[in-house]
Enzyme design. Structure first.
Site, PDB file in Angstrom:
ATOM      1  N   ASP A 298      85.115  20.306  20.410  1.00 24.75           N
ATOM      2  CA  ASP A 298      84.485  20.120  21.662  1.00 24.75           C
ATOM      3  C   ASP A 298      84.450  21.613  22.762  1.00 24.75           C
ATOM      4  OD1 ASP A 298      83.805  18.447  23.922  1.00 24.75           O
ATOM      5  OD2 ASP A 298      85.756  18.641  25.023  1.00 24.75           O
TER       6      ASP A 298
ATOM      7  N   SER B 170      82.104  16.533  29.140  1.00 25.18           N
ATOM      8  CA  SER B 170      81.625  15.789  27.971  1.00 25.18           C
ATOM      9  C   SER B 170      81.369  14.412  28.584  1.00 25.18           C
ATOM     10  CB  SER B 170      82.636  15.815  27.007  1.00 25.18           C
ATOM     11  OG  SER B 170      82.955  17.496  26.613  1.00 25.18           O
TER      12      SER B 170
ATOM     13  N   GLN C 120      76.701  16.464  20.759  1.00 30.59           N
ATOM     14  CA  GLN C 120      77.420  15.996  21.975  1.00 30.59           C
ATOM     15  C   GLN C 120      76.367  16.274  23.322  1.00 30.59           C
ATOM     16  OE1 GLN C 120      79.730  18.928  24.526  1.00 30.59           O
ATOM     17  NE2 GLN C 120      81.670  17.644  23.619  1.00 30.59           N
TER      18      GLN C 120
END
Length: 282
Positions: free
Chosen positions: A192, A216, A266
């Protein structure tokens, strides 16, 4: 953020409070929101604890629903969706104060032989031993001291591998035990970091820019081959699209000997709060 690799390993050591119910502690941090990689890693720890040891995680798909509160422990409830002859599936719900902040599905497989091919590793990279640390690069770009950035990422060693800003060397900042499940959880945590920033590069903006509100939204990770998270991995990133205040980014993780070990995708919020639509300050 954890201030050392030991702190990260401790962060991933969840308290089991009931059958399929776990509690994750929070690190000492000045951040107002929980780092998404922390929730990914802890959720994967909870799921993996319910899986037979010989089965290995091959994919996870998660959605971030609410900002996590760094002052409150996170509870993880694991639902055992299915245990088949070759695959096992789990669903994990993370909550604080009775409200769901994140949920994730994971899939595990018993090892078996099969066809094998993969992308080639990019070339013309700066070797990790010669590459500048990400903290030093961000210090030049943002004016914020490298020590501040280093404190945020102390559990990881992250270095810029190419001038494009899309390629990074990344590894745990120390030696990890020989536990493949733990290595997968550490990689989930690390995956991440920096990825959403790829969707800002075409606009000349870095992830720490105060004119952008980043977060996110969802995250997917596929594990292809065995790896160690405490050895150098090349994180090769791209952003095919940004629109509607959202950025989409993909990543490939290669071992230093060129094996493709994982892939990431993502989508995240990149809402302009100090920019107009032409990219000029408002």
């Amino acid at each position: 953020m954890p201030e050392s690799l030991e702190d990260l390993v401790e962060l991933l050591d969840l308290e089991k409070i009931d059958v399929d119910l776990y509690r994750g502690r929070q690190p000492q941090t000045s951040a107002q929101r929980v780092f998404g990689g922390q929730v990914l890693g802890q959720a994967l720890v909870a799921a993996s604890d319910t899986i037979e040891p010989e089965r290995i995680v091959h994919s996870l798909h998660g959605y971030f629903l609410r900002p996590g509160d760094t002052a409150v422990p996170i509870e993880y409830h694991v639902e055992r969706i299915r245990d088949g002859r070759s695959f096992s599936s789990r669903r994990i719900v993370a909550s604080q104060r009775g409200k769901t902040i994140f949920y994730m599905s994971t899939s595990y497989q018993s090892p078996e032989p099969g066809l094998d091919h993969s992308d080639s590793m990019p070339t013309d990279l700066v070797p990790p031993e010669e590459a500048p640390t990400l903290a030093s690069v961000f210090e030049q770009a943002s004016g914020r001291k490298a020590e501040d950035w280093n404190k945020e990422w102390a559990a990881l060693d992250v270095r810029l591998a190419g001038l494009s800003g899309r390629q990074f060397w990344i590894r745990a900042a120390g030696k990890l035990p020989d536990d493949s499940a733990l290595h997968a959880c550490v990689l989930a945590y690390a995956s991440d970091l920096t990825l959403l920033g790829a969707s800002l590069l075409p606009h000349g903006i870095i992830i720490g820019d105060r004119r952008i509100q980043p977060a996110s939204l969802d995250h997917a990770l596929w594990f292809h081959r065995p790896f160690r998270a405490d050895e150098w991995l090349l994180y090769d990133q791209a952003s095919p699209s940004a629109s509607g205040a959202r950025g989409f980014a993909t990543g490939r993780l290669f071992s230093q000997d060129g094996r493709l070990v994982a892939s990431v995708a993502q989508e995240g919020l990149i809402r302009p709060v100090g920019l107009d639509l032409s990219g000029e300050e408002s």
